[in-house]
Design a protein around this motif. Structure first.
Motif, PDB file in Angstrom:
ATOM      1  N   ILE A 159      24.982   3.803 -25.261  1.00  0.00           N
ATOM      2  CA  ILE A 159      24.004   2.767 -24.838  1.00  0.00           C
ATOM      3  C   ILE A 159      23.719   2.783 -23.494  1.00  0.00           C
ATOM      4  CG2 ILE A 159      25.485   1.397 -26.613  1.00  0.00           C
ATOM      5  CD1 ILE A 159      26.632  -0.159 -24.054  1.00  0.00           C
ATOM      6  N   ASP A 160      22.871   1.944 -23.024  1.00  0.00           N
ATOM      7  CA  ASP A 160      22.342   1.520 -21.696  1.00  0.00           C
ATOM      8  C   ASP A 160      23.490   0.602 -21.295  1.00  0.00           C
ATOM      9  OD1 ASP A 160      21.511   0.695 -19.349  1.00  0.00           O
ATOM     10  OD2 ASP A 160      19.547   0.819 -20.078  1.00  0.00           O
ATOM     11  N   GLY A 161      24.592   0.864 -20.507  1.00  0.00           N
ATOM     12  CA  GLY A 161      25.670  -0.051 -20.199  1.00  0.00           C
ATOM     13  C   GLY A 161      25.141  -0.877 -19.123  1.00  0.00           C
ATOM     14  N   VAL A 162      24.157  -0.577 -18.239  1.00  0.00           N
ATOM     15  CA  VAL A 162      23.696  -1.383 -17.317  1.00  0.00           C
ATOM     16  C   VAL A 162      23.103  -2.572 -17.941  1.00  0.00           C
ATOM     17  CG1 VAL A 162      22.059  -1.576 -15.256  1.00  0.00           C
ATOM     18  CG2 VAL A 162      23.776   0.318 -15.313  1.00  0.00           C
ATOM     19  N   ARG A 163      22.192  -2.201 -18.980  1.00  0.00           N
ATOM     20  CA  ARG A 163      21.341  -3.148 -19.660  1.00  0.00           C
ATOM     21  C   ARG A 163      22.194  -4.250 -20.416  1.00  0.00           C
ATOM     22  NH1 ARG A 163      17.658  -6.775 -19.392  1.00  0.00           N
ATOM     23  NH2 ARG A 163      16.453  -7.051 -21.233  1.00  0.00           N
ATOM     24  N   ALA A 164      23.458  -3.646 -20.994  1.00  0.00           N
ATOM     25  CA  ALA A 164      24.157  -4.387 -21.595  1.00  0.00           C
ATOM     26  C   ALA A 164      24.741  -5.478 -20.877  1.00  0.00           C
ATOM     27  CB  ALA A 164      25.244  -3.492 -22.551  1.00  0.00           C
ATOM     28  N   THR A 165      25.216  -5.047 -19.700  1.00  0.00           N
ATOM     29  CA  THR A 165      25.926  -5.981 -18.841  1.00  0.00           C
ATOM     30  C   THR A 165      24.979  -7.007 -18.226  1.00  0.00           C
ATOM     31  OG1 THR A 165      27.078  -4.099 -17.846  1.00  0.00           O
ATOM     32  CG2 THR A 165      26.869  -6.054 -16.509  1.00  0.00           C
ATOM     33  N   GLU A 166      23.743  -6.695 -18.102  1.00  0.00           N
ATOM     34  CA  GLU A 166      22.532  -7.832 -17.771  1.00  0.00           C
ATOM     35  C   GLU A 166      22.439  -8.610 -18.832  1.00  0.00           C
ATOM     36  OE1 GLU A 166      19.882  -4.674 -14.903  1.00  0.00           O
ATOM     37  OE2 GLU A 166      19.293  -5.155 -17.017  1.00  0.00           O
ATOM     38  N   LEU A 167      22.458  -8.114 -19.960  1.00  0.00           N
ATOM     39  CA  LEU A 167      22.210  -9.372 -21.210  1.00  0.00           C
ATOM     40  C   LEU A 167      23.576 -10.094 -21.355  1.00  0.00           C
ATOM     41  CD1 LEU A 167      20.360  -6.622 -23.385  1.00  0.00           C
ATOM     42  CD2 LEU A 167      19.418  -8.813 -22.272  1.00  0.00           C
ATOM     43  N   PHE A 168      24.696  -9.512 -21.247  1.00  0.00           N
ATOM     44  CA  PHE A 168      25.624 -10.342 -20.979  1.00  0.00           C
ATOM     45  C   PHE A 168      25.697 -11.441 -20.358  1.00  0.00           C
ATOM     46  CE2 PHE A 168      28.834  -7.387 -23.072  1.00  0.00           C
ATOM     47  CZ  PHE A 168      29.087  -7.882 -24.550  1.00  0.00           C
ATOM     48  N   ILE A 169      25.444 -11.244 -18.888  1.00  0.00           N
ATOM     49  CA  ILE A 169      25.094 -12.121 -18.019  1.00  0.00           C
ATOM     50  C   ILE A 169      24.118 -13.341 -18.137  1.00  0.00           C
ATOM     51  CG2 ILE A 169      24.369 -12.565 -15.355  1.00  0.00           C
ATOM     52  CD1 ILE A 169      27.189 -11.793 -15.796  1.00  0.00           C
ATOM     53  N   GLN A 170      22.986 -12.737 -18.687  1.00  0.00           N
ATOM     54  CA  GLN A 170      21.815 -13.526 -19.214  1.00  0.00           C
ATOM     55  C   GLN A 170      22.216 -14.353 -20.301  1.00  0.00           C
ATOM     56  OE1 GLN A 170      18.059 -11.489 -20.154  1.00  0.00           O
ATOM     57  NE2 GLN A 170      17.427 -13.384 -21.566  1.00  0.00           N
ATOM     58  N   ALA A 171      22.884 -14.016 -21.279  1.00  0.00           N
ATOM     59  CA  ALA A 171      23.423 -14.909 -22.343  1.00  0.00           C
ATOM     60  C   ALA A 171      24.508 -15.863 -22.290  1.00  0.00           C
ATOM     61  CB  ALA A 171      23.783 -14.136 -23.631  1.00  0.00           C
ATOM     62  N   SER A 172      25.236 -15.552 -21.221  1.00  0.00           N
ATOM     63  CA  SER A 172      26.227 -16.258 -20.695  1.00  0.00           C
ATOM     64  C   SER A 172      25.774 -17.697 -20.028  1.00  0.00           C
ATOM     65  CB  SER A 172      27.315 -15.543 -19.883  1.00  0.00           C
ATOM     66  OG  SER A 172      26.796 -15.702 -18.425  1.00  0.00           O
ATOM     67  N   GLY A 173      24.614 -17.575 -19.401  1.00  0.00           N
ATOM     68  CA  GLY A 173      24.085 -18.721 -18.510  1.00  0.00           C
ATOM     69  C   GLY A 173      24.721 -18.876 -17.368  1.00  0.00           C
ATOM     70  N   ALA A 174      25.938 -17.925 -16.934  1.00  0.00           N
ATOM     71  CA  ALA A 174      26.779 -18.205 -15.982  1.00  0.00           C
ATOM     72  C   ALA A 174      25.888 -18.100 -14.454  1.00  0.00           C
ATOM     73  CB  ALA A 174      27.938 -16.896 -15.801  1.00  0.00           C
ATOM     74  N   GLU A 175      26.603 -18.693 -13.617  1.00  0.00           N
ATOM     75  CA  GLU A 175      25.919 -18.924 -12.138  1.00  0.00           C
ATOM     76  C   GLU A 175      26.502 -17.648 -11.748  1.00  0.00           C
ATOM     77  OE1 GLU A 175      26.340 -22.158  -9.556  1.00  0.00           O
ATOM     78  OE2 GLU A 175      26.584 -23.574 -11.378  1.00  0.00           O
ATOM     79  N   VAL A 176      25.569 -16.879 -10.927  1.00  0.00           N
ATOM     80  CA  VAL A 176      25.894 -15.371 -10.507  1.00  0.00           C
ATOM     81  C   VAL A 176      25.875 -15.425  -8.778  1.00  0.00           C
ATOM     82  CG1 VAL A 176      25.741 -12.963 -10.367  1.00  0.00           C
ATOM     83  CG2 VAL A 176      25.340 -14.076 -12.559  1.00  0.00           C
ATOM     84  N   LEU A 177      26.722 -15.392  -8.225  1.00  0.00           N
ATOM     85  CA  LEU A 177      26.661 -15.211  -6.520  1.00  0.00           C
ATOM     86  C   LEU A 177      26.351 -13.858  -6.254  1.00  0.00           C
ATOM     87  CD1 LEU A 177      29.650 -17.834  -5.748  1.00  0.00           C
ATOM     88  CD2 LEU A 177      27.271 -18.341  -6.648  1.00  0.00           C
ATOM     89  N   TYR A 178      25.357 -13.437  -5.883  1.00  0.00           N
ATOM     90  CA  TYR A 178      25.295 -12.041  -5.318  1.00  0.00           C
ATOM     91  C   TYR A 178      25.572 -11.880  -4.002  1.00  0.00           C
ATOM     92  CZ  TYR A 178      22.618 -11.299  -9.753  1.00  0.00           C
ATOM     93  OH  TYR A 178      22.352 -11.211 -11.289  1.00  0.00           O
ATOM     94  N   GLU A 179      25.829 -10.489  -3.440  1.00  0.00           N
ATOM     95  CA  GLU A 179      25.998 -10.292  -2.335  1.00  0.00           C
ATOM     96  C   GLU A 179      27.367 -11.334  -1.630  1.00  0.00           C
ATOM     97  OE1 GLU A 179      21.845 -10.456  -0.995  1.00  0.00           O
ATOM     98  OE2 GLU A 179      22.422  -8.300  -0.202  1.00  0.00           O
ATOM     99  N   THR A 180      28.254 -11.403  -2.682  1.00  0.00           N
ATOM    100  CA  THR A 180      29.201 -12.747  -2.345  1.00  0.00           C
ATOM    101  C   THR A 180      30.396 -11.601  -2.528  1.00  0.00           C
ATOM    102  OG1 THR A 180      28.079 -14.371  -2.645  1.00  0.00           O
ATOM    103  CG2 THR A 180      30.445 -14.690  -2.833  1.00  0.00           C
ATOM    104  N   GLU A 181      31.383 -11.398  -1.255  1.00  0.00           N
ATOM    105  CA  GLU A 181      32.536 -10.854  -1.551  1.00  0.00           C
ATOM    106  C   GLU A 181      33.917 -11.684  -1.609  1.00  0.00           C
ATOM    107  OE1 GLU A 181      35.207  -7.306   1.086  1.00  0.00           O
ATOM    108  OE2 GLU A 181      33.164  -8.192   1.863  1.00  0.00           O
TER     109      GLU A 181
END
Length: 398
Positions: A159-181
């Motif tokens: 599969i395209d694992g990157v795309r699957a990850t992006e879609l999991f995030i999109q469908a979750s509606g979760a807040e994503v904090l980028y560049e946050t360690e």
């Protein structure tokens, strides 16, 4: 999905790690009625270990627990738009059922593989087959004449694992904090109280550690994990590469390859000493020559690689490296940490994170939401303890 860079002060659940393990967990947590916040140190999800993977999925395993997990994940991938509640045209993960072929040159392989196939069928893998030389050469004429037997399952693939990850995030509606360690998980009286990041502190009583190789650094308790470097080589489109080939794995050496966009993706789990977690992972520039030209590389079972390799220019070869997070039994750790209440682990797939994380995320979300099944969970951390003592593992990361 809400992209955040400003500090978030509180969260019901913090998921540390925006790879496929964290993204899957966030999706299933949201489905259980919780509101996860995902903390990702890079500028995008699936930018590290997930991106460097082979993106391949299979259910051919020796362990019944892994067979069940991977069958569930493959079913979820096959029904991905339906599972995520997204339109099919917006949820394509490029699932190719190209099959997996585990081939051997061992004279005893026919009997050994027949026994393994029978065992797998007894544990729910009804569509795996034993192929003998005549069938192998009829289906895969590019295979070497020395192959004596193989197991094959047409339902495996990639599969395209990157795309699957992006879609999991999109469908979750979760807040994503980028560049946050995530710098630390704060605790009081043996319980999670907050996650301290480079952009501030997030108060929470529930944290999921899905940080791949960096999980141990944040856990602050012994985990039976070791990090091992693995390489992936992508070869540009070439007419010599059989486009209908399955993932082809040398059962003796572990070298393997599969078609990829008219060319191929190659990998080989060569022995390496475990090391500390690191990103980016430096690649060995000698790996392409090893996997293509070594007598035990991919050309041992697929001789066309031996003829093609001298004609491949450096610009046609794309090398990447990542780290496997390996457990002593090569099965993941999914469930609560041993010493900190409210800390949950989703790690240790030992190279099988793309294929296992969808099922693993569902299991973990169910445990966090109080859905039961903790004692029946075969991936719980305490399986590595004997009489209350940690398993002796010289490569344990503390």
């Amino acid at each position: 999905m809400i992209d955040q860079q400003a500090p978030v002060s509180t969260a019901e659940v913090v998921v540390i790690g925006g790879g496929i393990a964290g993204a899957s967990t966030a999706f299933w947590l949201a489905g259980a009625g919780l509101s996860p916040v995902v903390v990702e140190c890079l500028e995008k999800v699936a930018g590290a270990t997930t991106a460097a993977s082979a993106h391949s999925v299979r259910a051919q395993f020796a362990e019944p627990e892994n067979i069940r997990m991977m069958l569930e994940s493959l079913d979820l991938f096959e029904r991905f738009p339906e599972v995520l509640g997204l339109p099919p045209e917006h949820a394509d993960i490029g699932f190719v059922k190209g099959g997996y072929l585990f081939a051997s040159t061992d004279p005893d392989a026919p009997a050994l593989i027949e026994t393994r196939v029978a065992y797998q069928r007894c544990h729910g893998l009804a569509d795996v087959d034993l192929f003998l030389p005549e069938e192998i050469r009829r289906r895969f004429p590019w295979m070497d004449q020395s192959v004596t037997a193989a197991s094959f399952r047409a339902g495996d693939g990639w599969i395209d694992g990157v795309r699957a990850t992006e879609l999991f995030i999109q469908a979750s509606g979760a807040e994503v904090l980028y560049e946050t360690e995530a710098l630390d998980i704060e605790r009081a009286s043996g319980r999670v109280t907050a996650v301290r990041t480079n952009h501030g502190t997030i108060s929470t009583d529930t944290v999921v550690l899905a940080a791949g190789p960096f999980t141990s650094l944040l856990a602050h308790e012994p985990l039976p994990l070791m990090m091992v470097r693995r390489h992936r080589l992508i070869v540009d489109a070439r007419p010599e590469v059989p486009r209908e080939a399955p993932m082809t794995i040398d059962a003796e050496t572990g070298a393997h390859w599969r078609p990829h966009q008219g060319g191929a993706l190659l990998a080989w789990a060569r022995p390496e000493d475990p090391g500390p977690p690191v990103w980016p992972v430096p690649a060995d520039p000698g790996f392409p020559a090893m996997v293509l030209q070594d007598r035990n590389g991919v050309s041992r079972l697929s001789p066309f690689w031996r003829d093609l390799a001298p004609h491949l220019a450096p610009g046609e070869l794309h090398l990447a490296a990542g780290q496997y997070v390996v457990t002593p039994d090569h099965m993941p750790i999914i469930g609560p940490a041993a010493e900190t209440r409210g800390l949950w682990l989703h790690t240790g797939y030992s190279g099988h994170g793309i294929m296992g994380s969808p099922s693993g995320g569902r299991l973990l979300a169910n445990l966090i939401a109080g859905g039961g099944g903790a004692k029946e969970n075969p991936f719980r951390l305490d399986r590595f303890t004997t009489a209350g003592e940690p398993v002796d593992n010289e490569h344990m990361v503390l």
